[in-house]
Design a protein around this motif. Structure first.
Motif, mmCIF file in Angstrom:
data_model
loop_
_atom_site.group_PDB
_atom_site.id
_atom_site.type_symbol
_atom_site.label_atom_id
_atom_site.label_comp_id
_atom_site.label_asym_id
_atom_site.label_seq_id
_atom_site.Cartn_x
_atom_site.Cartn_y
_atom_site.Cartn_z
ATOM 1 N N LEU A 154 0.827 -2.967 -0.387
ATOM 2 C CA LEU A 154 -0.121 -1.952 -0.843
ATOM 3 C C LEU A 154 -0.749 -2.365 -2.167
ATOM 4 N N THR A 157 -1.366 1.238 -7.349
ATOM 5 C CA THR A 157 -1.880 2.610 -7.330
ATOM 6 C C THR A 157 -1.353 3.381 -8.530
ATOM 7 N N THR A 181 1.368 12.520 -0.430
ATOM 8 C CA THR A 181 1.525 11.312 0.381
ATOM 9 C C THR A 181 2.579 10.392 -0.213
ATOM 10 N N SER A 182 3.460 9.870 0.663
ATOM 11 C CA SER A 182 4.472 8.911 0.224
ATOM 12 C C SER A 182 3.971 7.493 0.458
ATOM 13 N N GLU A 183 4.676 6.534 -0.130
ATOM 14 C CA GLU A 183 4.325 5.135 0.073
ATOM 15 C C GLU A 183 4.496 4.744 1.533
ATOM 16 N N ASP A 184 5.512 5.281 2.204
ATOM 17 C CA ASP A 184 5.716 4.999 3.627
ATOM 18 C C ASP A 184 4.550 5.518 4.462
ATOM 19 N N LEU A 186 1.439 5.733 3.542
ATOM 20 C CA LEU A 186 0.329 4.799 3.374
ATOM 21 C C LEU A 186 0.578 3.503 4.142
ATOM 22 N N ARG A 187 1.814 2.992 4.105
ATOM 23 C CA ARG A 187 2.122 1.751 4.819
ATOM 24 C C ARG A 187 1.885 1.904 6.328
ATOM 25 N N GLY A 233 -5.355 2.502 1.186
ATOM 26 C CA GLY A 233 -4.242 2.529 0.252
ATOM 27 C C GLY A 233 -4.643 2.478 -1.206
ATOM 28 N N GLY A 236 -4.257 5.397 -3.800
ATOM 29 C CA GLY A 236 -3.343 6.280 -3.074
ATOM 30 C C GLY A 236 -4.009 7.055 -1.959
#
Length: 318
Positions: A154, A157, A181-184, A186-187, A233, A236
């Motif tokens: 990512l 951010t 929103t979590s990082e997961d 976005l991934r 991404g 964010g």
């Protein structure tokens, strides 16, 4: 070849005015056969009649008259409100690639090229407009699982500086729920977005293979670009909004004409999508008799490099 403020075409729901001069009219008058296969946010009324074939697709796929076909089923699948409502929703399309607009557009383009080659018609100009990669985030296998979310890198951010950003960014960020929103999340979304890009790459590859097979590749001008980018991404967020961040405005631009312009060269000058139209006209030796803000792309002609480029975002009705 003109800025939106000059034509009034400020967003997808405001189409080209019927009286507006544009490249399609010029090419048609010069004896070119025109084709438009894919997304058309541009032409209306009699202008559509300039193109044969004119095969239109939307972001939800190819709507067919036969409700039993897989292509119609894909369109219905992509129209699901739950998939469209959440910018981070992603799904695997449970139908083969051949039923999806990316593959259909590539196949119909190959059919057009093959028919043109065998018919000996006038020179052609084909506008091939793929809706994807675009929301809703969905692709068929093998593309849907081609990229592992855990392998996605990512972009950096920072969301703690949100209050220093312009109001339009703050509003979009909160309105779309990116503050939750979590990082997961976005991934997972970016992984599907990458899969959609690879699906598109494969479709373009089919078209290039057809040109090779028909021995047309060396004397066909190919221009590849996009109408906008995606946050993917960055900041964010996903999708797009009316901002001029690099991720929105720095789109690909590749020009190929092996017998007439240098190969494998990268030009770092500032350019704009409005430069594409005058470049085509210059290639073909056709005159443009209406005001044009674009200029021939640098590195291809003696055109002076730009000191700056401008982008416009508009709202409101016609």
């Amino acid at each position: 070849g003109m800025y939106p403020h000059a034509t009034g075409v400020r967003h997808n729901q405001v189409l080209m005015p019927p009286q507006q001069e544009h490249y399609a009219k010029i090419l048609k008058q010069a004896g070119y056969q025109l084709a438009l296969i894919g997304k058309d946010h541009c032409f209306q009324g009699s202008d559509k009649d300039l193109f044969s074939p004119h095969i239109e697709f939307g972001h939800h796929g190819f709507e067919t008259s036969d409700p039993d076909t897989d292509a119609h089923a894909v369109a219905q699948f992509l129209s699901d409100p739950t998939l469209n409502r959440d910018p981070l929703s992603y799904r695997t399309i449970p139908y083969p690639p051949e039923a999806c607009s990316t593959d259909i557009i590539a196949s119909k383009t190959s059919e057009f090229l093959t028919e043109w080659k065998s018919s000996g018609k006038d020179p052609f100009c084909a506008w091939i407009s793929f809706p994807d990669p675009h929301h809703p985030l969905a692709a068929p296998e093998p593309y849907a699982s081609m990229y592992s979310p855990s392998d996605i890198s990512l972009p950096p951010t920072e969301t703690d500086d949100l209050e220093t950003k312009m109001e339009r960014v703050r509003t979009y960020f909160k309105l779309m729920g990116f503050d939750k929103t979590s990082e997961d999340d976005l991934r997972n979304a970016v992984a599907m977005y990458y899969g959609m890009i690879s699906f598109l790459d494969n479709g373009i590859g089919k078209i290039l293979d057809t040109l090779e097979h028909l021995k047309m590749i060396d004397n066909t001008i190919i221009i590849f670009t996009a109408d906008h980018g995606d946050y993917a991404g960055e900041h964010g967020m996903m999708l797009k909004s009316g901002t001029f961040y690099d991720c929105m405005t720095r789109v690909p631009l590749i020009v190929s004409w092996p017998v007439n312009i240098p190969m494998n060269e990268i030009n770092e000058e500032l350019v704009s999508n409005i430069d594409i139209m005058p470049t085509i006209m210059d290639f073909l030796g056709l005159e443009v008799n209406h005001p044009v803000h674009g200029r021939t792309l640098p590195g291809i002609s003696n055109s002076e490099p730009r000191e700056a480029v401008f982008a416009e975002h508009g709202a409101g009705g016609p």
